[in-house]
Structure formats: structure tokens, C-alpha cells
Design an enzyme around this catalytic site. Structure first.
Site, PDB file in Angstrom:
ATOM      1  N   CYS A 104      -3.333   4.408   4.992  1.00 16.29           N
ATOM      2  CA  CYS A 104      -1.892   4.594   5.179  1.00 16.29           C
ATOM      3  C   CYS A 104      -1.570   6.084   5.119  1.00 16.29           C
ATOM      4  CB  CYS A 104      -1.128   3.856   4.087  1.00 16.29           C
ATOM      5  SG  CYS A 104       0.650   4.209   4.108  1.00 16.29           S
ATOM      6  N   GLU A 134      -7.025   2.117  -4.005  1.00 19.24           N
ATOM      7  CA  GLU A 134      -6.279   3.348  -3.717  1.00 19.24           C
ATOM      8  C   GLU A 134      -6.575   4.425  -4.757  1.00 19.24           C
ATOM      9  OE1 GLU A 134      -1.778   5.071  -3.621  1.00 19.24           O
ATOM     10  OE2 GLU A 134      -2.005   2.973  -3.015  1.00 19.24           O
ATOM     11  N   THR A 173       0.628   4.792  -4.741  1.00 13.22           N
ATOM     12  CA  THR A 173       1.861   4.582  -3.959  1.00 13.22           C
ATOM     13  C   THR A 173       2.529   3.234  -4.215  1.00 13.22           C
ATOM     14  OG1 THR A 173       0.665   3.640  -2.068  1.00 13.22           O
ATOM     15  CG2 THR A 173       1.001   6.039  -2.073  1.00 13.22           C
ATOM     16  N   SER A 276       1.971  -6.545   2.185  1.00 15.09           N
ATOM     17  CA  SER A 276       0.828  -6.960   3.005  1.00 15.09           C
ATOM     18  C   SER A 276       0.911  -8.438   3.398  1.00 15.09           C
ATOM     19  CB  SER A 276      -0.488  -6.674   2.273  1.00 15.09           C
ATOM     20  OG  SER A 276      -0.406  -7.044   0.923  1.00 15.09           O
TER      21      SER A 276
END
Length: 317
Positions: A104, A134, A173, A276
Site C-alpha cells: 500500500c 506490516e 497504519t 480488506s
């Protein structure tokens, strides 16, 4: 013959919900790669954390692996939306593999920030959850031991930098905006000069979905969040809903996972989906509720989203 009337049920449908621009881009990258290069196309880690999405892409010809070494050298490999350590593309490059990065762009922004802080000689704190892909990817942008992970306010209180005047923080995030604010406040109180992100690291989509849940939670007897249990932003929506006043809140993969006992006696049910989770699962849940109730749906939309991200040029040429 008497027909028993269904009890009324009001559904407050949070908006925005479901796919964000980063997830949409990542899924399109896999779909376009299969279209362009044929099956199989390999994907390192789940492209996004949703079982339905992963299952659909598998059926199209995507093969999901945990490491680059599990994929053959003559097939394309795609890196997931969560981002990867620098060692991952380096390994693909050394094996002369064609690789596509579906990270992303907002995660990539955090990677760039961390690198800039490191180049400026600052000690870096990453606010996030240990083991999340992440977090692994962000910490893996820099040499081992350079980034210190902080998960709680207690961690922030215990953190002892080498030079208290030369510290910076970045964040995962997909965190809870409110919980992160508490950790940031603790760091800023202890280190008034701490370097902060130029723009909030928690992505617009995470913030918007949490705000939408806050807008409906207090009115809800029950909040239903569609998303997979390994989806950080989906799990956060349940927590945010409970904190904001929902009577109860549950994370479910799809309508089949709904327990009728949860909504027994409920008059107002809130529905949302993690970033998602596809919209068809939301509509499937509403259809399932309509089997037992006379459902009226009210969409609550504190914000509107218009963000889109470009696909890699190699897939659009």
C-alpha cells in the site's frame, strides 16, 4: 393458517466500510498479473487479510507462499499490501525473478519516513503490534535493532533512548486512532522534541472506518464487523465499537458465522466491514438478517472517500 410477522430490525450501515484504495490496488495487481502472465502467479503472504479474497484469487491461479524461496524462479511473485523487509525484493532480484510490489502506498510512506529518520541519525520508535506483517516489513527497512517496537503506553513509559533529544516515531497504519493517541501523548510528554510524522501515519481508510463506527455505536444493541480474525483494522473496529458504546460487538468472516443468539431481542444492529472485506459479504449479512427480521437499512456516512492508487506501469502498458 397464520403467518407470524417477523420482528422489526433496524440496520445502521456504517460508511465508509470495506475495501480501501490500497486493498483494491493490491487485489487488482494479482488479477492483472494472472491475466498478463497466466497462472500460476505466486504471492508472498496473504495479499490482504481476508479469507474470502484469498480463496477467490487461489481459484483464479494465485499460489500463496510465506517466503520467496518457496516460489519457482520462472514465475512472477507479488509482495502483499502490508509491505516487506528490504531483504525480500533483494532475494527475488538475486534469483532474477519478476516481482511486483503491491505494498500500500501509505505503508510505503511510513517506510520512507523511517529511512529519513535513520539517515538523520535519530532513534526510531515504531508504534504497532509485534509480528504483524506490516510491522515486520517496516522494521525490515533498516538494520536489525535500529527500530524499537512500542505496543502499549507502558512500553512508551519504559522506553529509554540513548539520546532523549534525538528520537522519532512512526506507526503501523491500521491501529486504533484513540489507543495510538494515548501512546503518542506518553512519548511526547517524556520527549517533548520527538520527531513526528509529517502527516498522520494511521491511514485515512482506517480513520474513516473507525469514525463511521463511532457514529453508530452508541445506538447499536449489537455491532457486527465483517472481517478476518488476522485483519488488524477489522479487530480494531470491534474494539472501537465497544469503546464508543455498542451493547456488544462481534467479528465475523461472513453471514454463515452469525450466531442468532447474539441478536435475540436486538432492535438496532450496526454493520460494517474491515478494509480488506468485500461488499458482497456485507450484502450477504443483510440478506441473512432479513430471513429472520423485517429489516430496514439506514446508511450512516460521516465521510466520503475518493482516493485511488495507480497500478504498477508494467501491468497497465
Amino acid at each position: 393458517m397464520t403467518v407470524t410477522a417477523k420482528p422489526p430490525l433496524k440496520v445502521l450501515l456504517a460508511s465508509p466500510r470495506g475495501f480501501c484504495a490500497g486493498v483494491d490496488r493490491a487485489i487488482q495487481i494479482v488479477e492483472r498479473a494472472i491475466e498478463k502472465y497466466g497462472a500460476p502467479v505466486y504471492v508472498r503472504h496473504e495479499i490482504v487479510h481476508n479469507r474470502h479474497v484469498v480463496g477467490r484469487l487461489k481459484a483464479m491461479g494465485a499460489v500463496f507462499v510465506e517466503e520467496v524461496s518457496e516460489a519457482p524462479e520462472d514465475r512472477p511473485i507479488i509482495f502483499s499490501a502490508h509491505g516487506v523487509p528490504k531483504t525480500v525484493p533483494a532475494e527475488a532480484k538475486s534469483r532474477k525473478m519478476l516481482y511486483l510490489d503491491a505494498t500500500c502506498p501509505l505503508v510505503s510512506k511510513v517506510h520512507v519516513e523511517a529511512q529519513k529518520h535513520h539517515d538523520a541519525g535519530r532513534e526510531i520508535v515504531l508504534i504497532g503490534h509485534a509480528g504483524h506483517p506490516e510491522v515486520v516489513g517496516t522494521m525490515g527497512q533498516l538494520p536489525e535493532g535500529v527500530v524499537r517496537l512500542i505496543e502499549t503506553v507502558e512500553d512508551a513509559e519504559a522506553f529509554e533512548p540513548i539520546d532523549a533529544a534525538n528520537v522519532a516515531f512512526v506507526t503501523q497504519t491500521t491501529l486504533s486512532v484513540d489507543d495510538t493517541a494515548e501512546i503518542v501523548a506518553a512519548l511526547q510528554r517524556r520527549f517533548p522534541g520527538i520527531a513526528t510524522p509529517h502527516k498522520e501515519d494511521i491511514c485515512y481508510a482506517t480513520t474513516n472506518r473507525q469514525d463511521a463506527v463511532k457514529a453508530i455505536a452508541e445506538a447499536c444493541d449489537v455491532l457486527l464487523v465483517i472481517g478476518s480474525s488476522n485483519s488488524s483494522n477489522s479487530v480494531r473496529l470491534v474494539e472501537v465499537g465497544l469503546k464508543a458504546g455498542a451493547g456488544a460487538a462481534y467479528l465475523i468472516d461472513n453471514a454463515a458465522k452469525l450466531e442468532p443468539a447474539w441478536i435475540e431481542g436486538a432492535r438496532i444492529v450496526g454493520v460494517t466491514a474491515g478494509a480488506s472485506a468485500p461488499e458482497l459479504l456485507v450484502q450477504g449479512l443483510i440478506s441473512r438478517l432479513a430471513e429472520d427480521f423485517e429489516v430496514t437499512v439506514e446508511e450512516v456516512a460521516p465521510t466520503r472517500e475518493t482516493v485511488t492508487f495507480k497500478l504498477p506501469r508494467v501491468l497497465t502498458a
